[in-house]
Design an enzyme around this catalytic site. Structure first.
Site, PDB file in Angstrom:
ATOM      1  N   TYR A 148     -14.889  17.123  18.976  1.00  0.00           N
ATOM      2  CA  TYR A 148     -14.579  17.986  20.127  1.00  0.00           C
ATOM      3  C   TYR A 148     -13.747  17.169  21.108  1.00  0.00           C
ATOM      4  O   TYR A 148     -13.677  15.940  21.002  1.00  0.00           O
ATOM      5  CB  TYR A 148     -15.835  18.577  20.771  1.00  0.00           C
ATOM      6  CG  TYR A 148     -16.730  17.658  21.581  1.00  0.00           C
ATOM      7  CD1 TYR A 148     -16.371  17.237  22.871  1.00  0.00           C
ATOM      8  CD2 TYR A 148     -17.969  17.249  21.090  1.00  0.00           C
ATOM      9  CE1 TYR A 148     -17.211  16.422  23.622  1.00  0.00           C
ATOM     10  CE2 TYR A 148     -18.815  16.436  21.838  1.00  0.00           C
ATOM     11  CZ  TYR A 148     -18.430  16.025  23.104  1.00  0.00           C
ATOM     12  OH  TYR A 148     -19.265  15.218  23.848  1.00  0.00           O
ATOM     13  N   TYR A 171     -22.793  27.691  26.409  1.00  0.00           N
ATOM     14  CA  TYR A 171     -21.514  28.288  26.837  1.00  0.00           C
ATOM     15  C   TYR A 171     -21.687  29.690  27.420  1.00  0.00           C
ATOM     16  O   TYR A 171     -20.760  30.228  28.015  1.00  0.00           O
ATOM     17  CB  TYR A 171     -20.516  28.350  25.669  1.00  0.00           C
ATOM     18  CG  TYR A 171     -20.247  27.034  24.992  1.00  0.00           C
ATOM     19  CD1 TYR A 171     -20.640  25.823  25.562  1.00  0.00           C
ATOM     20  CD2 TYR A 171     -19.604  26.991  23.751  1.00  0.00           C
ATOM     21  CE1 TYR A 171     -20.403  24.618  24.916  1.00  0.00           C
ATOM     22  CE2 TYR A 171     -19.363  25.785  23.107  1.00  0.00           C
ATOM     23  CZ  TYR A 171     -19.772  24.605  23.693  1.00  0.00           C
ATOM     24  OH  TYR A 171     -19.537  23.423  23.040  1.00  0.00           O
ATOM     25  N   GLY A 184     -11.482  24.177  13.396  1.00  0.00           N
ATOM     26  CA  GLY A 184     -12.357  25.153  14.044  1.00  0.00           C
ATOM     27  C   GLY A 184     -11.794  25.596  15.385  1.00  0.00           C
ATOM     28  O   GLY A 184     -11.001  24.885  16.008  1.00  0.00           O
TER      29      GLY A 184
END
Length: 323
Positions: free
Chosen positions: A216, A55, A20
């Site tokens: 992540y 974000y 991703g």
């Protein structure tokens, strides 16, 4: 895995690309860059795009996705888009409005995956990090099982195809899995995961419940002062990773990404550098040997770059558990 080995099946029947593109950027990076790099990432071959309300770039990321659909590069169904429910919207009645706000910013009809960003509830409102006069976070008290039920309703309403969590420990996952009347299991748990913190126990737990672990910080994190302890070593300068990279004529970053894919972890590569975005897609062009994998396993020191300290003191702060 599908034939090309580039997607894995989630427990609800949908497929997620194993690589991703992470869109988070520090505050000082202009939001317009999110538009440019997301378009570039899609052109380079990324089909899984990860963002979040936190974000503050979903408008730009959505615009990038829509422009690549409009010019024929991809169809909407080729793109797997993840958004996240922020901590100020964990009360059940706030979940759907939060997702609708993201969809409105994105100008998309649905997201592919909607996840609880962090199990610590913060005071509802427009402020992302509500604090009192002493600068201490203002917590909220929410039963995560009720939050989960609200996510299930969003899936039933077609606003998201799949639902999952992020930064949950195994006990928090268990609470949802054992919830009376559970309709859908979380499809994933997105957590910090890299060779210095390989999450092997949490990975085993997730695999045993058919939950995908999404990594992540897989390249060791962006080391933002407000989140990361600056005294920690740089993952990508590790001599073992460098030696393995040299042997395969790859970069240490690619070795770190490949390591996750071979363990059955879905991995996010976060970069705003076009050369590196292009490079990261080459993770499918080589394979690590069992010896390489063992050597990288040996680097684990349970070293967390992102402690998310704003949640310390809340009963749901996840990192008090071993895993």
């Amino acid at each position: 895995m599908d034939p090309k080995g580039q997607r894995v099946k989630l427990n609800d029947g949908h497929f997620i690309p194993v690589l991703g593109f992470g869109t988070f950027a520090p505050r000082e990076v202009p939001k317009s860059e999110a538009l440019e790099v997301t378009k570039f990432a899609i052109e380079a071959g990324f089909r899984h795009i990860d963002s979040a309300h936190l974000y503050q770039n979903e408008e730009q990321v959505g615009q990038a996705i829509r422009s690549k659909i409009a010019d024929g590069t991809v169809k909407r169904e080729d793109i797997f888009y993840t958004s996240k429910l922020w901590s100020t919207s964990l009360r059940p009645e706030l979940v759907r409005p939060a997702l609708e706000k993201s969809l409105n910013n994105l100008q998309l009809d649905y997201v592919d995956l909607y996840i609880i960003h962090f199990p610590v509830a913060l005071k509802p409102g427009e402020t992302l990090f509500p604090t009192d006069e002493n600068g201490k976070p203002i917590f909220d008290s929410v039963d995560l099982c009720r939050t989960w039920e609200a996510l299930e309703k969003c899936k039933d309403a077609g606003l998201t195809k799949s639902i999952g969590v992020s930064n949950f420990n195994h006990k928090q996952l268990e609470k949802i899995l054992n919830k009376p009347g559970l309709k859908y299991k979380p499809v994933c748990n997105q957590v910090e995961c890299h060779p210095y913190f390989n999450q092997s126990k949490l990975l085993d737990f997730c695999k045993s419940h058919d939950i995908v672990l999404v990594a992540y910080g897989a390249l060791g994190s962006q080391r933002l002062k407000e989140w990361v302890n600056p005294n920690l070593p740089f993952l990508l300068e590790d001599p073992v990773l460098s030696a393995i990279a040299k042997k395969h004529r790859q970069t240490p970053a690619l070795v770190a990404l490949r390591y996750q894919i071979q363990r059955g972890v879905v991995v996010l590569a976060k970069s705003y550098n076009k050369k590196r975005i292009k490079e990261n897609i080459q993770v499918f062009d080589f394979e690590l040997t069992p010896e390489d994998m063992k050597a990288i396993d040996g680097l684990n020191s349970n070293m967390r770059y992102n402690e998310l300290l704003l949640g310390v003191g809340h009963p749901e702060y996840p990192f008090v558990e071993e895993y």
